[in-house]
Design a protein around this motif. Structure first.
Motif, PDB file in Angstrom:
ATOM      1  N   GLY A  36     -12.469  -2.468  -9.154  1.00 33.34           N
ATOM      2  CA  GLY A  36     -10.927  -2.649  -8.868  1.00 33.34           C
ATOM      3  C   GLY A  36     -10.283  -1.895  -9.619  1.00 33.34           C
ATOM      4  O   GLY A  36     -10.674  -1.543 -10.939  1.00 33.34           O
ATOM      5  N   ALA A 122     -12.650  -7.683  -8.204  1.00 36.71           N
ATOM      6  CA  ALA A 122     -11.686  -6.371  -7.977  1.00 36.71           C
ATOM      7  C   ALA A 122     -10.310  -6.645  -8.523  1.00 36.71           C
ATOM      8  O   ALA A 122      -9.670  -6.048  -8.848  1.00 36.71           O
ATOM      9  CB  ALA A 122     -11.757  -5.849  -6.379  1.00 36.71           C
ATOM     10  N   THR A 328      -8.743  -1.267  -4.570  1.00 34.20           N
ATOM     11  CA  THR A 328     -10.182  -1.623  -4.319  1.00 34.20           C
ATOM     12  C   THR A 328     -11.100  -0.310  -4.374  1.00 34.20           C
ATOM     13  O   THR A 328     -10.645   0.513  -3.565  1.00 34.20           O
ATOM     14  CB  THR A 328     -10.574  -2.306  -3.005  1.00 34.20           C
ATOM     15  OG1 THR A 328      -9.815  -3.430  -3.011  1.00 34.20           O
ATOM     16  CG2 THR A 328     -12.029  -2.671  -2.921  1.00 34.20           C
TER      17      THR A 328
END
Length: 331
Positions: A36, A122, A328
């Protein structure tokens, strides 16, 4: 590996997907399999202003400053990390440092820490820049103490909402400016009093929350007119900390009150290479606070895949986001 490249600066920066060579970590670096990242205001400034800033990367470049992911390789040196470790940091995306919007990223291990255990990996990518900035402002510059009064301008913003929580955790009496009822609710849920700066003059909220004495510490995350308001709101002998000071101001009020002005330029260690170990140590503290449920990050309900980075920039520019915009990179 797959990566997004920034290919043109400007009001409509150009991003495009590419296959590029996977980097190899050098001594002192680790290779991260990225999970992330996030979009910070400075990411947008780099993409739009480019060379005018003095620290933008040479194009084409992999953007993305914040990163979270899993250590894939530690290279050919001793490391405090091992393959498989979950890490996070603010470690690239400017100058010669590659960014995080790719499947893999190499990073100076001094800029990293073990990611919080009680948080999706993330999501940890939304924390580094804002938490380091808030920590530097309150604990390294202002040295906030219990029972002191703290005013945070932009209390529902990325840096601001972390600063509010750090101030509350330190035992300060925290007040934060906001622009709407929704943002006021966020600030109040974090333990601070909220002031709508559009409706309440500085003198009025200084009178209400400090009996007219002014705030011991004022943290300005907005800049411009807000810095002038910070001088007005500060107590005699107080401290003003700002992250946005590239502007001209009348310092008469600052002089008359004997104020101290501190500037936080969080990117400096990334640009110069000096002082990087401090950032890893700060993130160790932040991770501990997250795991102890003493700190939380506000993430906007709308997140983006890294291939949608252009759309994420447009969303940020619209002003609709509440808190951090998550990016993401891997499932």
């Amino acid at each position: 590996m797959k990566a997004m490249l920034l290919e043109r600066f400007g009001d409509a920066p150009a991003f495009s997907p590419h296959e590029i060579e996977r980097p190899e970590p050098r001594p002192g670096e680790v290779l991260i399999k990225v999970a992330g990242s996030s979009l910070n205001p400075i990411d947008n400034k780099i993409a739009t202003l480019g060379d005018k800033l003095g620290f933008a990367p040479k194009l084409p470049a992999v953007p993305g400053m914040d990163v979270s992911g899993t250590v894939e390789d530690i290279g050919h040196s001793m490391s405090r990390f091992q393959p498989g470790d979950r890490v996070f940091g603010c470690a690239g995306g400017l100058g010669a440092l590659p960014g995080s919007l790719a499947e893999y990223m190499v990073a100076d291990e001094r800029l990293l820490a073990h990611a919080p255990r009680n948080m999706a990996l993330a999501d940890a990518g939304t924390l580094p820049l804002v938490s380091i900035t808030a920590w530097l402002a309150l604990f390294r510059r202002a040295r906030i103490k219990p029972c002191r009064t703290l005013l945070v301008h932009g209390g529902a913003g990325g840096v601001g909402h972390v600063a509010v929580q750090l101030g509350v955790h330190a035992g300060a009496k925290v007040v934060a400016t906001v622009s709407s009822e929704d943002k006021a609710a966020v600030v109040e849920s974090l333990g601070a009093a909220a002031v709508n700066y559009r409706e309440t003059p500085v003198a009025d909220y200084v009178a209400e929350h400090t009996d007219g004495e002014g705030f011991d510490v004022v943290f300005d995350t907005v800049g411009g007119r807000c810095l002038d308001n910070s001088f007005e709101a500060a107590a005699q002998g107080g401290q003003v900390v700002s992250t946005v000071t590239r502007s001209s101001h009348d310092l008469s009020t600052m002089h008359a009150k004997g104020l101290s002005l501190h500037v936080v330029f969080m990117l400096l260690p990334l640009i110069t290479g000096d002082g990087r170990p401090l950032y890893g140590k700060i993130l160790d503290e932040i991770a501990g606070m997250i795991d102890d449920e003493a700190l939380a990050v506000l993430i906007d309900e709308k997140s983006f895949d890294y291939t949608e980075i252009a759309e994420a920039h447009r969303y940020w520019a619209s002003g609709q986001a509440m808190g951090k915009i998550g990016i993401t990179v891997a499932g």
